[in-house]
Write a protein that holds these residues in place. Structure first.
Motif, PDB file in Angstrom:
ATOM      1  N   LEU A   1       0.818  -1.217   0.000  1.00 27.92           N
ATOM      2  CA  LEU A   1       0.000   0.000   0.000  1.00 27.92           C
ATOM      3  C   LEU A   1       0.851   1.266   0.000  1.00 27.92           C
ATOM      4  CD1 LEU A   1      -2.647  -1.101   2.664  1.00 27.92           C
ATOM      5  CD2 LEU A   1      -2.879  -1.140   0.177  1.00 27.92           C
ATOM      6  N   CYS A   2       2.177   1.106   0.095  1.00 31.65           N
ATOM      7  CA  CYS A   2       3.086   2.257   0.221  1.00 31.65           C
ATOM      8  C   CYS A   2       2.671   3.128   1.400  1.00 31.65           C
ATOM      9  CB  CYS A   2       3.126   3.072  -1.067  1.00 31.65           C
ATOM     10  SG  CYS A   2       3.944   2.206  -2.419  1.00 31.65           S
ATOM     11  N   GLU A   3       2.434   2.495   2.541  1.00 29.69           N
ATOM     12  CA  GLU A   3       2.025   3.192   3.755  1.00 29.69           C
ATOM     13  C   GLU A   3       2.932   2.792   4.914  1.00 29.69           C
ATOM     14  OE1 GLU A   3      -2.794   3.557   2.882  1.00 29.69           O
ATOM     15  OE2 GLU A   3      -2.048   2.173   4.422  1.00 29.69           O
ATOM     16  N   ALA A   4       3.042   3.681   5.901  1.00 27.78           N
ATOM     17  CA  ALA A   4       3.826   3.400   7.110  1.00 27.78           C
ATOM     18  C   ALA A   4       3.037   3.874   8.316  1.00 27.78           C
ATOM     19  CB  ALA A   4       5.177   4.103   7.049  1.00 27.78           C
ATOM     20  N   ARG A   5       3.279   3.209   9.452  1.00 26.39           N
ATOM     21  CA  ARG A   5       2.618   3.637  10.684  1.00 26.39           C
ATOM     22  C   ARG A   5       3.529   3.350  11.873  1.00 26.39           C
ATOM     23  NH1 ARG A   5       0.025  -1.190   9.331  1.00 26.39           N
ATOM     24  NH2 ARG A   5       0.053  -2.782  10.966  1.00 26.39           N
ATOM     25  N   ARG A   6       3.344   4.109  12.914  1.00 24.60           N
ATOM     26  CA  ARG A   6       4.040   3.897  14.187  1.00 24.60           C
ATOM     27  C   ARG A   6       2.972   3.625  15.218  1.00 24.60           C
ATOM     28  NH1 ARG A   6       8.878   5.909  16.982  1.00 24.60           N
ATOM     29  NH2 ARG A   6       9.091   4.352  18.657  1.00 24.60           N
ATOM     30  N   GLY A   7       2.835   2.377  15.629  1.00 26.96           N
ATOM     31  CA  GLY A   7       1.728   1.997  16.488  1.00 26.96           C
ATOM     32  C   GLY A   7       0.427   2.226  15.731  1.00 26.96           C
ATOM     33  N   PRO A   8      -0.568   2.872  16.362  1.00 24.52           N
ATOM     34  CA  PRO A   8      -1.834   3.138  15.667  1.00 24.52           C
ATOM     35  C   PRO A   8      -1.793   4.367  14.771  1.00 24.52           C
ATOM     36  CG  PRO A   8      -1.962   3.925  17.916  1.00 24.52           C
ATOM     37  CD  PRO A   8      -0.617   3.262  17.792  1.00 24.52           C
ATOM     38  N   ARG A   9      -0.678   5.109  14.797  1.00 23.90           N
ATOM     39  CA  ARG A   9      -0.603   6.398  14.100  1.00 23.90           C
ATOM     40  C   ARG A   9      -0.030   6.236  12.700  1.00 23.90           C
ATOM     41  NH1 ARG A   9       3.644  10.052  14.035  1.00 23.90           N
ATOM     42  NH2 ARG A   9       4.698   8.843  15.660  1.00 23.90           N
ATOM     43  N   LEU A  51      11.872  13.183   8.454  1.00 25.39           N
ATOM     44  CA  LEU A  51      11.414  11.827   8.756  1.00 25.39           C
ATOM     45  C   LEU A  51      11.430  11.571  10.255  1.00 25.39           C
ATOM     46  CD1 LEU A  51      10.532   9.030   7.750  1.00 25.39           C
ATOM     47  CD2 LEU A  51      12.967   8.423   7.623  1.00 25.39           C
ATOM     48  N   ARG A  52      12.467  12.022  10.926  1.00 25.63           N
ATOM     49  CA  ARG A  52      12.584  11.816  12.368  1.00 25.63           C
ATOM     50  C   ARG A  52      11.422  12.465  13.118  1.00 25.63           C
ATOM     51  NH1 ARG A  52      18.098  13.491  13.757  1.00 25.63           N
ATOM     52  NH2 ARG A  52      18.767  11.324  13.872  1.00 25.63           N
ATOM     53  N   ARG A  53      11.029  13.672  12.693  1.00 29.75           N
ATOM     54  CA  ARG A  53       9.904  14.348  13.361  1.00 29.75           C
ATOM     55  C   ARG A  53       8.620  13.544  13.231  1.00 29.75           C
ATOM     56  NH1 ARG A  53      12.296  19.152  11.201  1.00 29.75           N
ATOM     57  NH2 ARG A  53      10.826  19.139   9.443  1.00 29.75           N
ATOM     58  N   LYS A  54       8.433  12.878  12.101  1.00 35.62           N
ATOM     59  CA  LYS A  54       7.212  12.098  11.893  1.00 35.62           C
ATOM     60  C   LYS A  54       7.259  10.749  12.607  1.00 35.62           C
ATOM     61  CE  LYS A  54       6.247  14.256   7.414  1.00 35.62           C
ATOM     62  NZ  LYS A  54       6.032  14.040   5.952  1.00 35.62           N
ATOM     63  N   VAL A  55       8.388  10.066  12.520  1.00 38.77           N
ATOM     64  CA  VAL A  55       8.485   8.723  13.100  1.00 38.77           C
ATOM     65  C   VAL A  55       8.562   8.771  14.622  1.00 38.77           C
ATOM     66  CG1 VAL A  55       9.966   6.678  13.283  1.00 38.77           C
ATOM     67  CG2 VAL A  55       9.529   7.716  11.039  1.00 38.77           C
ATOM     68  N   ASP A  56       9.333   9.700  15.165  1.00 39.04           N
ATOM     69  CA  ASP A  56       9.608   9.718  16.604  1.00 39.04           C
ATOM     70  C   ASP A  56       8.719  10.685  17.381  1.00 39.04           C
ATOM     71  OD1 ASP A  56      11.552   7.817  16.212  1.00 39.04           O
ATOM     72  OD2 ASP A  56      13.193   9.244  16.099  1.00 39.04           O
ATOM     73  N   GLN A  57       7.677  11.185  16.766  1.00 39.73           N
ATOM     74  CA  GLN A  57       6.743  12.073  17.455  1.00 39.73           C
ATOM     75  C   GLN A  57       6.020  11.311  18.565  1.00 39.73           C
ATOM     76  OE1 GLN A  57       3.767  13.704  14.870  1.00 39.73           O
ATOM     77  NE2 GLN A  57       2.462  14.393  16.528  1.00 39.73           N
ATOM     78  N   ASP A  58       6.154  11.797  19.809  1.00 40.56           N
ATOM     79  CA  ASP A  58       5.456  11.204  20.959  1.00 40.56           C
ATOM     80  C   ASP A  58       5.734   9.713  21.106  1.00 40.56           C
ATOM     81  OD1 ASP A  58       4.265  13.721  21.413  1.00 40.56           O
ATOM     82  OD2 ASP A  58       2.656  13.251  20.012  1.00 40.56           O
ATOM     83  N   ALA A  59       6.949   9.275  20.806  1.00 37.24           N
ATOM     84  CA  ALA A  59       7.295   7.855  20.935  1.00 37.24           C
ATOM     85  C   ALA A  59       8.792   7.746  21.165  1.00 37.24           C
ATOM     86  CB  ALA A  59       6.893   7.091  19.675  1.00 37.24           C
ATOM     87  N   PRO A  60       9.266   6.628  21.720  1.00 37.02           N
ATOM     88  CA  PRO A  60      10.713   6.445  21.909  1.00 37.02           C
ATOM     89  C   PRO A  60      11.453   6.605  20.581  1.00 37.02           C
ATOM     90  CG  PRO A  60       9.501   4.735  23.064  1.00 37.02           C
ATOM     91  CD  PRO A  60       8.497   5.490  22.258  1.00 37.02           C
ATOM     92  N   GLU A  61      12.605   7.271  20.617  1.00 33.80           N
ATOM     93  CA  GLU A  61      13.350   7.544  19.395  1.00 33.80           C
ATOM     94  C   GLU A  61      13.846   6.257  18.737  1.00 33.80           C
ATOM     95  OE1 GLU A  61      16.518  10.238  20.060  1.00 33.80           O
ATOM     96  OE2 GLU A  61      15.214  11.939  20.543  1.00 33.80           O
ATOM     97  N   LEU A  62      13.657   6.202  17.416  1.00 33.01           N
ATOM     98  CA  LEU A  62      14.159   5.075  16.634  1.00 33.01           C
ATOM     99  C   LEU A  62      15.227   5.492  15.635  1.00 33.01           C
ATOM    100  CD1 LEU A  62      10.965   2.951  15.791  1.00 33.01           C
ATOM    101  CD2 LEU A  62      12.705   2.514  17.537  1.00 33.01           C
ATOM    102  N   ILE A  63      15.250   6.748  15.217  1.00 29.12           N
ATOM    103  CA  ILE A  63      16.212   7.220  14.220  1.00 29.12           C
ATOM    104  C   ILE A  63      17.303   8.017  14.921  1.00 29.12           C
ATOM    105  CG2 ILE A  63      16.536   8.607  12.147  1.00 29.12           C
ATOM    106  CD1 ILE A  63      13.641   8.002  11.415  1.00 29.12           C
ATOM    107  N   HIS A  64      18.546   7.604  14.736  1.00 34.11           N
ATOM    108  CA  HIS A  64      19.660   8.181  15.479  1.00 34.11           C
ATOM    109  C   HIS A  64      20.767   8.627  14.535  1.00 34.11           C
ATOM    110  CE1 HIS A  64      17.828   6.300  19.042  1.00 34.11           C
ATOM    111  NE2 HIS A  64      17.660   5.259  18.259  1.00 34.11           N
ATOM    112  N   THR A  65      21.575   9.569  15.009  1.00 32.82           N
ATOM    113  CA  THR A  65      22.738  10.062  14.275  1.00 32.82           C
ATOM    114  C   THR A  65      24.005   9.494  14.890  1.00 32.82           C
ATOM    115  OG1 THR A  65      21.616  12.153  13.787  1.00 32.82           O
ATOM    116  CG2 THR A  65      24.017  12.114  13.552  1.00 32.82           C
TER     117      THR A  65
END
Length: 240
Positions: free
Chosen positions: A154-162, A211-225
């Motif tokens: 579907l070319c879709e992504a989600r983080r939990g229910p979001r 991308l980091r702002r969208k993926v890690d919004q209100d959730a534990p960080e997954l994207i790191h430098t």
């Protein structure tokens, strides 16, 4: 200096796994067969997707490498679900065709490398698919890492229910990070995967930031430098 030729790791190698190459161009098929055989794989090559499907129905392969320029390439996506065993698929694809082809690959693990091919990239993607490293397959052939799910169908992504409202470039970046979970990717690697070339540090930094702002919004960080080296995806507490 990071990225110098003297510091590059050895090319990924196989251990006798059986690969099916589906490529209509005889020169491309010969180059792929020779490259992969020298890297330690056993190769069978055919010129059409229909021939590939017929072989897959009778014989066992660990991976299928497909040239996306084949006129009947979508048959693989349409008919793979009928096979008893569906090996992962690696597409060889022109950058401009990504949006058209990737959703048609069907269920199961899949990835792609863009043309013109770089041997190191080809062998690395083959190894990742064969090992099943990085992200794992979820229901419906999606890729997942903990509560992060990316669905190529579907070319879709989600983080939990979001749901994550991603641009095509953000989607490709997330997929590259997800498949290579807990592996640091350089800016050059990211640029070549996302755009087919290296766009410069500033463009990549801005893309990662969005991308980091969208993926890690209100959730534990997954994207790191990893300063001076690049970026990686995963839980920091699971890196050790």
């Amino acid at each position: 200096m990071h990225g110098s030729s003297s510091e590059r790791p050895a090319l990924a190698r196989g251990a006798g796994q059986r690969l099916l190459i589906v490529a209509g161009d005889s020169d491309a098929a010969e180059l792929l067969s020779t490259t992969l055989e020298l890297a330690g794989y056993r190769i069978v090559a055919v010129a059409a997707a229909a021939d590939g499907l017929a072989l897959l129905a009778r014989e066992r392969f660990d991976l299928v490498v497909v040239d996306a320029n084949l006129p009947d390439v979508t048959e693989l996506g349409h008919n793979r679900p009928t096979l008893a065993r569906r090996p992962p698929v690696l597409l060889l694809i022109d950058y401009e065709s990504l949006d058209r082809i990737v959703p048609e690959l069907g269920l199961g693990e899949r990835d792609y490398v863009t043309k013109p091919l770089r041997v190191a990239d080809l062998l690395a993607r083959v190894q990742v698919l064969l090992r099943g490293t990085g992200a794992g397959p979820a229901r419906g052939g999606a890729l997942c890492y903990r509560d992060l799910v990316l669905d190529d169908t579907l070319c879709e992504a989600r983080r939990g229910p979001r749901g994550l409202d991603l641009t095509p470039a953000e989607y490709r970046l997330l997929r590259h990070l997800l498949v290579n979970a807990h592996r640091v990717l350089s800016k050059e690697q990211i640029g070549r995967y996302v755009w087919g070339d290296h766009r410069g540090d500033n463009a990549i930094e801005q893309l990662v930031s969005r991308l980091r702002r969208k993926v890690d919004q209100d959730a534990p960080e997954l994207i790191h430098t990893r300063r001076g080296f690049g970026y990686w995806l995963g839980r920091a507490d699971a890196e050790a």
